[in-house]
Design a protein around this motif. Structure first.
Motif, PDB file in Angstrom:
ATOM      1  N   UNK A 102      25.566 -25.081  27.165  1.00 44.66           N
ATOM      2  CA  UNK A 102      26.712 -24.284  26.749  1.00 44.66           C
ATOM      3  C   UNK A 102      26.904 -24.439  25.250  1.00 44.66           C
ATOM      4  N   UNK A 103      27.022 -23.314  24.559  1.00 42.37           N
ATOM      5  CA  UNK A 103      27.309 -23.310  23.126  1.00 42.37           C
ATOM      6  C   UNK A 103      28.784 -22.975  22.960  1.00 42.37           C
ATOM      7  N   UNK A 156      25.885 -36.201  25.626  1.00 42.99           N
ATOM      8  CA  UNK A 156      24.717 -35.325  25.495  1.00 42.99           C
ATOM      9  C   UNK A 156      25.094 -34.010  24.826  1.00 42.99           C
ATOM     10  N   UNK A 157      25.689 -34.148  23.635  1.00 38.94           N
ATOM     11  CA  UNK A 157      26.064 -32.974  22.862  1.00 38.94           C
ATOM     12  C   UNK A 157      25.582 -33.106  21.426  1.00 38.94           C
ATOM     13  N   UNK A 158      25.341 -31.955  20.826  1.00 37.95           N
ATOM     14  CA  UNK A 158      25.051 -31.869  19.402  1.00 37.95           C
ATOM     15  C   UNK A 158      26.206 -31.088  18.791  1.00 37.95           C
ATOM     16  N   UNK A 168      26.291 -28.301  24.393  1.00 36.32           N
ATOM     17  CA  UNK A 168      26.246 -29.219  25.522  1.00 36.32           C
ATOM     18  C   UNK A 168      24.853 -29.095  26.133  1.00 36.32           C
ATOM     19  N   UNK A 169      24.072 -30.138  25.994  1.00 39.63           N
ATOM     20  CA  UNK A 169      22.670 -30.076  26.379  1.00 39.63           C
ATOM     21  C   UNK A 169      22.508 -29.918  27.884  1.00 39.63           C
ATOM     22  N   UNK A 179      36.387 -16.999  11.162  1.00 37.89           N
ATOM     23  CA  UNK A 179      35.637 -16.327  12.203  1.00 37.89           C
ATOM     24  C   UNK A 179      34.264 -16.916  12.425  1.00 37.89           C
ATOM     25  N   UNK A 180      33.718 -16.568  13.588  1.00 37.11           N
ATOM     26  CA  UNK A 180      32.358 -16.952  13.934  1.00 37.11           C
ATOM     27  C   UNK A 180      31.520 -15.684  14.035  1.00 37.11           C
ATOM     28  N   UNK A 181      30.220 -15.856  14.020  1.00 33.52           N
ATOM     29  CA  UNK A 181      29.321 -14.721  14.219  1.00 33.52           C
ATOM     30  C   UNK A 181      28.262 -15.134  15.217  1.00 33.52           C
ATOM     31  N   UNK A 182      28.091 -14.318  16.241  1.00 32.05           N
ATOM     32  CA  UNK A 182      27.101 -14.580  17.282  1.00 32.05           C
ATOM     33  C   UNK A 182      26.245 -13.326  17.412  1.00 32.05           C
TER      34      UNK A 182
END
Length: 184
Positions: free
Chosen positions: A144-145, A114-116, A139-140, A162-165
Motif C-alpha cells: 500500500x502506498x 516493514x515500511x519505507x 507498506x511492504x 498537493x500530491x501527484x500520482x
C-alpha cells in the motif's frame, strides 16, 4: 576486535531490507558499503556512514550523504535512515519486473513495521506508476502506498500541499480478434 564485530553485526543488519523487498537471491548476495567514514557505537547499537554512501546487495542500491543504522540487542535491524540531496533507493521486487525506484531528502526504513517512508521531495516509481509529494510511505507487506502529508506534520507550511500520482493503463492480455474483410 569488538568494533569489527559491531561493524559486521550492523552491516549484516541490512539483510532484512533486501530479503523483504527484493528478489530471493538478493539476501544471499554480499553487502557492500562504500563511504568516506564510519562511526560505530556499541552502546547505542548504531552505525553512521557519511560521505557519498553507497550500499549494495544484489539488486538493492541505497545512496545518500549519510546513512544511520540502528539495531536491537540481538543485532537485528530496527531502522535505517538515509539522508542526502537526494537519498535514493532502487530494488527489483520480482524477476522480469522493473525495479522500484525512490528518492527523497530522507528515506526511512522501519523494519518492525516493514515500511519505507520518503520525506521531503518524495518520489516513488513502481511498474511505471509514480507517486510524488512531500511524504510518501510504502507498506511492504500490504503493498500500500500512502502519499500526502505526514501524520505527524503540520497541515500548513511550505511543501505540505498537493500530491501527484500517475497510474499507467493496464495492458490487456487478450484483445478482440481483428475482423478480416470477406474475400469474394
Amino acid at each position: 576486535m569488538r568494533c569489527v564485530k559491531s561493524l559486521l553485526a550492523l552491516t549484516l543488519a541490512v539483510c532484512p531490507v533486501s530479503h523483504v523487498l527484493a528478489l530471493p537471491s538478493d539476501s544471499s548476495q554480499p553487502i557492500r558499503i562504500q563511504a568516506n567514514s564510519a562511526t560505530l557505537d556499541d552502546k547505542r547499537n548504531t552505525a553512521v556512514y557519511t560521505g557519498d554512501v553507497v550500499i549494495t546487495q544484489g539488486t538493492l542500491r541505497l545512496t545518500g550523504a549519510r546513512v544511520t543504522l540502528t539495531t536491537n540487542a540481538n543485532g537485528e535491524l530496527n531502522t535505517m535512515i538515509t539522508q542526502g540531496g537526494p537519498a535514493t533507493y532502487q530494488q527489483t521486487p520480482e524477476a522480469n519486473k522493473p525495479p522500484v525506484k525512490a528518492r527523497a531528502e530522507t528515506i526511512e526504513y522501519h523494519a518492525d513495521r516493514e515500511t519505507i517512508v520518503l520525506i521531503r521531495n518524495a518520489f516513488l516509481e513502481q511498474s511505471g506508476n509514480t507517486f510524488q509529494g512531500e511524504h510518501v510511505s510504502y507498506d511492504i507487506q500490504r503493498q500500500v502506498v500512502d502519499a500526502g502529508n505526514s501524520s505527524s506534520g503540520a497541515n500548513g507550511g511550505a511543501g505540505s500541499g498537493r500530491i501527484e500520482i500517475v497510474i499507467q493503463p493496464r495492458s490487456r492480455n487478450t484483445e478482440a480478434p481483428s475482423e478480416e474483410p470477406a474475400t469474394p
